[in-house]
Each structure stands twice: as C-alpha cells, then as structure tokens.
Design a protein around this motif. Structure first.
Motif, PDB file in Angstrom:
ATOM      1  N   VAL A   5      46.631  35.216  56.726  1.00  0.00           N
ATOM      2  CA  VAL A   5      47.573  35.414  55.635  1.00  0.00           C
ATOM      3  C   VAL A   5      47.155  36.626  54.811  1.00  0.00           C
ATOM      4  CG1 VAL A   5      46.967  33.006  55.211  1.00  0.00           C
ATOM      5  CG2 VAL A   5      47.542  34.354  53.350  1.00  0.00           C
ATOM      6  N   ARG A   6      48.156  37.351  54.375  1.00  0.00           N
ATOM      7  CA  ARG A   6      47.930  38.551  53.562  1.00  0.00           C
ATOM      8  C   ARG A   6      48.526  38.288  52.185  1.00  0.00           C
ATOM      9  NH1 ARG A   6      47.496  43.448  56.565  1.00  0.00           N
ATOM     10  NH2 ARG A   6      49.086  44.388  55.254  1.00  0.00           N
ATOM     11  N   PHE A  23      36.131  34.339  50.410  1.00  0.00           N
ATOM     12  CA  PHE A  23      36.391  33.350  51.451  1.00  0.00           C
ATOM     13  C   PHE A  23      37.171  33.940  52.629  1.00  0.00           C
ATOM     14  CE2 PHE A  23      35.232  30.654  47.913  1.00  0.00           C
ATOM     15  CZ  PHE A  23      34.392  29.753  48.536  1.00  0.00           C
ATOM     16  N   GLY A  24      37.238  35.268  52.683  1.00  0.00           N
ATOM     17  CA  GLY A  24      37.788  35.948  53.845  1.00  0.00           C
ATOM     18  C   GLY A  24      39.268  36.255  53.825  1.00  0.00           C
ATOM     19  N   PHE A  25      39.937  36.012  52.710  1.00  0.00           N
ATOM     20  CA  PHE A  25      41.376  36.278  52.636  1.00  0.00           C
ATOM     21  C   PHE A  25      41.642  37.754  52.330  1.00  0.00           C
ATOM     22  CE2 PHE A  25      41.038  31.785  51.849  1.00  0.00           C
ATOM     23  CZ  PHE A  25      42.122  31.259  52.534  1.00  0.00           C
ATOM     24  N   ALA A  97      33.483  37.245  54.974  1.00  0.00           N
ATOM     25  CA  ALA A  97      33.857  37.596  53.605  1.00  0.00           C
ATOM     26  C   ALA A  97      34.376  39.033  53.559  1.00  0.00           C
ATOM     27  CB  ALA A  97      32.660  37.432  52.673  1.00  0.00           C
ATOM     28  N   ARG A  98      35.137  39.316  52.526  1.00  0.00           N
ATOM     29  CA  ARG A  98      35.622  40.673  52.274  1.00  0.00           C
ATOM     30  C   ARG A  98      34.988  41.164  50.980  1.00  0.00           C
ATOM     31  NH1 ARG A  98      40.060  41.444  55.791  1.00  0.00           N
ATOM     32  NH2 ARG A  98      40.811  43.229  54.628  1.00  0.00           N
ATOM     33  N   THR A 105      36.380  45.038  54.745  1.00  0.00           N
ATOM     34  CA  THR A 105      35.425  44.193  55.451  1.00  0.00           C
ATOM     35  C   THR A 105      33.998  44.602  55.082  1.00  0.00           C
ATOM     36  OG1 THR A 105      35.507  45.676  57.364  1.00  0.00           O
ATOM     37  CG2 THR A 105      36.977  43.765  57.388  1.00  0.00           C
ATOM     38  N   ILE A 106      33.090  43.666  55.268  1.00  0.00           N
ATOM     39  CA  ILE A 106      31.680  43.964  55.051  1.00  0.00           C
ATOM     40  C   ILE A 106      30.945  43.751  56.365  1.00  0.00           C
ATOM     41  CG2 ILE A 106      31.737  43.395  52.589  1.00  0.00           C
ATOM     42  CD1 ILE A 106      30.395  40.737  53.226  1.00  0.00           C
ATOM     43  N   ARG A 107      29.816  44.430  56.514  1.00  0.00           N
ATOM     44  CA  ARG A 107      29.044  44.296  57.745  1.00  0.00           C
ATOM     45  C   ARG A 107      27.564  44.174  57.418  1.00  0.00           C
ATOM     46  NH1 ARG A 107      26.477  49.011  58.822  1.00  0.00           N
ATOM     47  NH2 ARG A 107      27.328  50.876  57.857  1.00  0.00           N
TER      48      ARG A 107
END
Length: 164
Positions: A5-6, A23-25, A97-98, A105-107
């Motif tokens: 979902v965006r 939470f990754g949204f 997570a973002r 995005t994170i890495r």
C-alpha cells in the motif's frame, strides 16, 4: 513484511507518517502542501490519503480517491488506519523499515564505513548499522527499539481487540 500500500499523509500527521515508515509502509508526508496539491499527488502516485482534515477527506471522496479520516496521531488512530487498510497486525523489522525522514529504503552498512556524524559512543556500543539510500541518515538498533516494540504491541493489541 513489505507493504504494497502507498500512503500520503497530510501535514498534521507527521508522527504517524514516521511510524508507518518504520514499519515498512511507503508513506509520503508533506507539511505545508495545499489540499489541491495533496490530492494531485494521490492521483498521480495512486496513494491512499490519510488526513485529519474533514473537508479534505470529503473532497478526496468526491473525487473518488480512497481516503481515511483520523482524529490525530494516537495509537488508536494508527490501529484505525491499519484496520481500514485490512491489516490485522504489524511487526517491526529493520530490514523492511523505510527512512523516517524521507521515506526511502535503508540498507545494512558495515560499521567500518561509518566514521563521522554519529553521537559519541554509538560506534563502540552497537554493531549493526543501516543507512538511508537517499538522504544518508544512519540508523542503529539502540534503546529506541524498545519504544518501537512497545508501540507495536499496543497497536497489535488494539487490532486484536477489534477482531472480537
């Protein structure tokens, strides 16, 4: 858990936007953007509008946009949003997570690659580090993780209560 979902949140919901990102949204948040521009962005990017502005909510609905009206940034509001999206539980995973600042995005990065810009002692106390692929903000699994997990537990409890 990667969420398909965006979302787009209005200027009054910054705290919720940061939490949704954790939470990754995929969550856009604009503070100070006018209503018309927010709606245009929802249309352009196929995003669901989350707002605490009743007039904006009704305008979005009249345009046929999916929108969710909330009172504010509380844990109950977060549970209401998730329930409205058909989500029954959330789980924090740093790998999904973002960035809480820019939504990118994170890495994972090596500890050795981080040399500056961190608070004193962080490199010595922690082993795992993550960096935003866009703005470069550095994250680590520090004491704030406990607060994130408590928030997760509270939201999931409210979601479970709504199921009964």
């Amino acid at each position: 858990m990667s969420n398909m979902v965006r979302l787009l949140l209005d200027g009054m919901l910054g705290s919720m936007a940061r939490k949704l990102r954790m939470f990754g949204f995929d969550t856009l948040y604009y503070n100070g953007l006018d209503d018309s521009s927010l709606l245009d962005e929802c249309i352009k990017d196929c995003r669901i509008l989350i707002t605490s502005d009743e007039e904006l909510f009704h305008h979005a609905s009249r345009l046929g946009l999916r929108s969710i009206l909330v009172k504010g940034n509380s844990i109950d509001d977060m549970a209401y949003v998730l329930r409205s999206l058909g989500i029954r539980s959330i789980g924090f995973d740093i790998n999904n997570a973002r960035c809480s600042l820019c939504n990118s995005t994170i890495r994972h990065v090596s500890k050795d690659s981080l040399t500056r810009g961190l608070p004193d002692g962080v490199l010595e106390r922690y082993e795992d580090f993550y960096i935003c692929t866009n703005c470069g903000k550095v994250y680590w699994e520090g004491s704030h993780i406990k607060r994130i997990l408590e928030f997760e537990k509270g939201v999931n409890s409210r979601l479970a209560d709504a199921e009964q």
